[in-house]
Design an enzyme around this catalytic site. Structure first.
Site, PDB file in Angstrom:
ATOM      1  N   TYR A   1       1.064  13.307  13.553  1.00  0.00           N
ATOM      2  CA  TYR A   1       1.762  12.363  13.021  1.00  0.00           C
ATOM      3  C   TYR A   1       2.832  10.756  13.967  1.00  0.00           C
ATOM      4  O   TYR A   1       2.213   9.566  13.656  1.00  0.00           O
ATOM      5  CB  TYR A   1       3.145  12.686  11.886  1.00  0.00           C
ATOM      6  CG  TYR A   1       3.845  12.105  11.184  1.00  0.00           C
ATOM      7  CD1 TYR A   1       3.091  10.896  10.117  1.00  0.00           C
ATOM      8  CD2 TYR A   1       5.294  11.262  11.497  1.00  0.00           C
ATOM      9  CE1 TYR A   1       3.986  10.528   8.686  1.00  0.00           C
ATOM     10  CE2 TYR A   1       5.625  11.138  10.790  1.00  0.00           C
ATOM     11  CZ  TYR A   1       5.442  10.273   9.990  1.00  0.00           C
ATOM     12  OH  TYR A   1       6.025   9.026   8.518  1.00  0.00           O
TER      13      TYR A   1
ATOM     14  N   GLY B   1       8.118   2.460  -1.229  1.00  0.00           N
ATOM     15  CA  GLY B   1       6.976   1.425  -1.391  1.00  0.00           C
ATOM     16  C   GLY B   1       6.853   0.795  -2.730  1.00  0.00           C
ATOM     17  O   GLY B   1       6.896  -0.210  -3.371  1.00  0.00           O
TER      18      GLY B   1
ATOM     19  N   THR C   1       0.762  -1.444   0.028  1.00  0.00           N
ATOM     20  CA  THR C   1       0.402   0.138   0.118  1.00  0.00           C
ATOM     21  C   THR C   1       1.105   1.442   0.002  1.00  0.00           C
ATOM     22  O   THR C   1       2.053   0.949   0.518  1.00  0.00           O
ATOM     23  CB  THR C   1      -0.734   0.070   1.272  1.00  0.00           C
ATOM     24  OG1 THR C   1      -0.303   0.253   2.485  1.00  0.00           O
ATOM     25  CG2 THR C   1      -1.656  -1.043   1.874  1.00  0.00           C
ATOM     26  N   GLY C   2       0.360   2.182  -0.547  1.00  0.00           N
ATOM     27  CA  GLY C   2       1.206   3.263  -0.900  1.00  0.00           C
ATOM     28  C   GLY C   2       2.400   2.608  -1.396  1.00  0.00           C
ATOM     29  O   GLY C   2       3.292   3.508  -1.252  1.00  0.00           O
ATOM     30  N   GLY C   3       2.169   2.229  -2.657  1.00  0.00           N
ATOM     31  CA  GLY C   3       3.214   1.304  -3.518  1.00  0.00           C
ATOM     32  C   GLY C   3       3.997   2.035  -4.839  1.00  0.00           C
ATOM     33  O   GLY C   3       4.666   1.772  -5.621  1.00  0.00           O
ATOM     34  N   THR C   4       2.846   3.783  -5.432  1.00  0.00           N
ATOM     35  CA  THR C   4       2.954   4.317  -6.662  1.00  0.00           C
ATOM     36  C   THR C   4       4.598   5.219  -6.611  1.00  0.00           C
ATOM     37  O   THR C   4       5.010   5.407  -7.807  1.00  0.00           O
ATOM     38  CB  THR C   4       1.965   5.027  -7.343  1.00  0.00           C
ATOM     39  OG1 THR C   4       1.854   6.229  -5.550  1.00  0.00           O
ATOM     40  CG2 THR C   4       1.199   3.618  -7.462  1.00  0.00           C
TER      41      THR C   4
ATOM     42  N   GLY D   1       8.531   6.099  -4.142  1.00  0.00           N
ATOM     43  CA  GLY D   1       8.929   6.622  -2.814  1.00  0.00           C
ATOM     44  C   GLY D   1       9.393   5.499  -2.540  1.00  0.00           C
ATOM     45  O   GLY D   1       9.641   4.382  -3.235  1.00  0.00           O
TER      46      GLY D   1
END
Length: 255
Positions: free
Chosen positions: A150, A19, A12-15, A17
């Protein structure tokens, strides 16, 4: 045979950086990966980079309906998986006195709630003996000003790591976390940051990190894959990948 031939993963969040770097390493070594994101341009670019063994899927980690739909897509495209890398995150620093309810809720919806329910929904699809890796942060316990929501949300993920590790022991699924420090990524982990802010943030990071540099996304990817496939007697742990920042290592004077 390639190192990860036949291995299947969800990032997830793999598009972009960290990920994307992890997904690329898996695909390059023979694996098959589903990556998620929300930005259509990034999704298209990731799909092109990953090729036929990569699947870029639009999914919003903050929406439980999207998480549930992702589970169906994973079942359809991959069946059982070997690795779930829960990496999607959100950060928008600001002074304690200026934090709004909206910012607080958004931060926890993505970083904590989304992470928890992603793991819950996809855990039944992980092979016995597989692995879950969460992304936490050096901010978990650093006490840095401006990082309240955060840091709190990532500390929650650290707690989830321990609890879920205990609950999945009967299936021999290991659950660990990787805790990055300052890492070179397109956004530096800050949502909506201006180029000037990113430049200033990078300078600060290089100054306060004992190794005097940022890490790379590829260094995070190597840590994730180590925890996922090589650290076979490790669960419930958090691996700092931060150039010594979290350990408070001090450089000798004059260096």
């Amino acid at each position: 045979m390639s190192t990860y031939a036949g291995k299947k993963a969800v990032v997830t969040g793999g598009t972009i950086g960290m990920g994307l770097a992890t997904a690329k390493a898996l695909v390059k070594a023979g694996g098959e990966v589903i990556v998620t994101g929300r930005n259509e341009k990034n999704l298209e670019a990731a799909q092109t980079e990953l090729g036929p063994r990569g699947h870029a899927v639009r999914s919003d980690t903050a929406r439980l309906s999207d998480i549930d739909a992702l589970g169906g897509i994973v079942e359809e495209k991959l069946g059982e998986i070997d690795l779930l890398f829960v990496n999607a995150g959100f950060a928008q620093p600001g002074p304690f006195g200026h934090v709004t309810e909206e910012l607080f809720d958004t931060t926890f919806a993505i970083n904590a709630k989304g992470a928890f329910f992603t793991a819950q929904r996809l855990a039944p699809l992980i092979k016995d003996g597989g692995s879950i890796i969460f992304t936490t942060s050096v901010a978990n316990d650093s006490g840095n000003p401006g990082m309240g929501p955060y840091a709190g949300s990532k500390a929650a993920v650290r707690a989830f790591t321990k609890v879920i590790a205990a609950e999945l022991l009967p299936r021999n699924i290991r659950v660990n976390a990787v805790s990055p420090g300052f890492i070179h990524t397109p956004t530096a982990g800050i949502t909506g940051a201006s180029p000037e802010m990113l430049q200033a943030f990078e300078k600060i990071g290089d100054e306060i990190t004992p190794m005097r540099r940022h890490g790379s996304s590829e260094e995070i990817a190597r840590a994730v894959l180590f925890l996922a496939f090589d650290a076979t007697f490790t669960t419930g742990e958090e691996l700092n990948v931060d150039g010594g920042l979290g350990q408070r290592i001090n450089r000798p004077q004059g260096q």
